[in-house]
Write a protein that holds these residues in place. Structure first.
Motif, PDB file in Angstrom:
ATOM      1  N   ALA A   1       0.862  -1.179   0.000  1.00 12.95           N
ATOM      2  CA  ALA A   1       0.000   0.000   0.000  1.00 12.95           C
ATOM      3  C   ALA A   1       0.897   1.228   0.000  1.00 12.95           C
ATOM      4  O   ALA A   1       1.405   1.622   1.039  1.00 12.95           O
TER       5      ALA A   1
ATOM      6  N   SER B   1      -2.892   7.143   1.804  1.00 12.85           N
ATOM      7  CA  SER B   1      -2.391   5.819   1.453  1.00 12.85           C
ATOM      8  C   SER B   1      -3.125   5.305   0.222  1.00 12.85           C
ATOM      9  O   SER B   1      -4.341   5.530   0.070  1.00 12.85           O
TER      10      SER B   1
ATOM     11  N   ASP C   1      -4.756   2.464  -2.299  1.00 16.38           N
ATOM     12  CA  ASP C   1      -5.602   1.287  -2.087  1.00 16.38           C
ATOM     13  C   ASP C   1      -4.756   0.031  -2.281  1.00 16.38           C
ATOM     14  O   ASP C   1      -4.267  -0.223  -3.393  1.00 16.38           O
TER      15      ASP C   1
ATOM     16  N   THR D   1      -5.539  -2.941  -2.574  1.00 17.61           N
ATOM     17  CA  THR D   1      -6.168  -3.967  -3.410  1.00 17.61           C
ATOM     18  C   THR D   1      -6.047  -3.650  -4.891  1.00 17.61           C
ATOM     19  O   THR D   1      -6.462  -4.442  -5.730  1.00 17.61           O
ATOM     20  N   ARG D   2      -5.492  -2.468  -5.231  1.00 15.03           N
ATOM     21  CA  ARG D   2      -5.354  -2.073  -6.633  1.00 15.03           C
ATOM     22  C   ARG D   2      -3.899  -1.764  -6.937  1.00 15.03           C
ATOM     23  O   ARG D   2      -3.119  -1.426  -6.052  1.00 15.03           O
TER      24      ARG D   2
ATOM     25  N   THR E   1      -3.817   4.042  -9.356  1.00 16.32           N
ATOM     26  CA  THR E   1      -4.295   4.966  -8.328  1.00 16.32           C
ATOM     27  C   THR E   1      -3.362   6.135  -8.046  1.00 16.32           C
ATOM     28  O   THR E   1      -3.814   7.145  -7.509  1.00 16.32           O
TER      29      THR E   1
END
Length: 264
Positions: free
Chosen positions: A31, A47, A49, A51-52, A57
């Motif tokens: 992250a 911070s 994501d 999960t991506r 991002t």
């Protein structure tokens, strides 16, 4: 934009480090994170994501952070604000994350025509923990380097974060003692380390290198804040890097390169 962007002399040289706006970027961990510093203090941190992918991002998060510049920033003058310094965690860490972060920082430095500094990723983790935990004076940071290896760095608060007005001639944001070595060797040394076994040595980083004692790791902090703290010191020392010359600090060969060496 004027001047040759590959020539550091063409970048602003009258940078007042203590009263500047700094964008700090870290994409080496699962992250990643971004922080905005004003007048040598973090005013916002975000911070990514976990999960991506960072590539999906990072641009959005940076845009969100610097959107604060459209209005007054705490401790700043007026509403016209501009990034004056970019700091980046250049490694070691995830190969993909490093490439994304370094490329983003290089592009922004080139496009905005602002100074760029690079800091060590493990040192940034330690700096963030020192900032979040004033009672801690020594910390061991370890990251899983995969294929049975570990990135390791041991840091003292006084050495890593000296006063910005002190003599910085012997200080570096890229310490030489950060290294990669076999995980079994690292864990063997941990088992013989009295300060680690007694619990007086603080630890941070990935769980795997610390084995059964991984639950003793400090709670995660915003590593981009550590990047920014080291970035301020690097800028005060004058350790700027050209965006055209900055490369990730891998410290080891990639998995493909290691496999090629084994079969070659």
């Amino acid at each position: 934009m004027t001047g040759n962007p590959t020539d550091m002399d063409s970048f602003a040289t009258n940078l007042d480090v203590k009263h500047s706006l700094q964008l700090a970027i870290e994409t080496t961990s699962r992250a990643g994170s971004v922080a905005l510093f004003s007048n040598d203090c973090p005013v916002r941190s975000v911070s990514l994501d976990p999960t991506r992918r960072s590539a999906a991002t990072i641009t959005t998060v940076i845009e969100s952070v610097i959107s604060d510049l459209r209005g007054p920033v705490s401790g700043s003058r007026g509403s016209e604000q501009r990034i004056q310094l970019i700091s980046i965690a250049a490694g070691p860490g995830s190969f993909t994350g490093l490439r994304i972060g370094v490329t983003t920082a290089k592009t922004l430095s080139y496009a905005l025509h602002v100074r760029l500094v690079a800091v060590d990723s493990l040192a940034a983790i330690a700096a963030a923990q020192f900032d979040a935990n004033p009672s801690i004076d020594e910390i061991l940071v370890a990251l899983d380097a995969y294929r049975g290896q570990v990135f390791e760095g041991r840091f003292q608060r006084a050495t890593l974060l000296p006063p910005i007005d002190s003599d910085l001639s012997g200080w570096s944001a890229l310490p030489d003692d950060v290294r990669v070595r076999p995980m079994a060797e690292f864990q063997g040394d941990l088992n013989r380390d009295v300060s680690f076994q007694s619990g007086t040595l603080s630890i941070a980083g990935d769980a795997k290198p610390f084995g059964a004692l991984a639950d003793r790791r400090m709670e995660p902090a915003c590593d981009a804040i550590g990047v920014g703290l080291l970035g301020l010191l690097a800028a005060a020392k004058g350790d700027f890097v050209s965006p055209m010359e900055l490369v990730p600090r891998y410290l080891k060969a990639s998995s493909a390169e290691e496999k090629a060496a084994e079969t070659g």
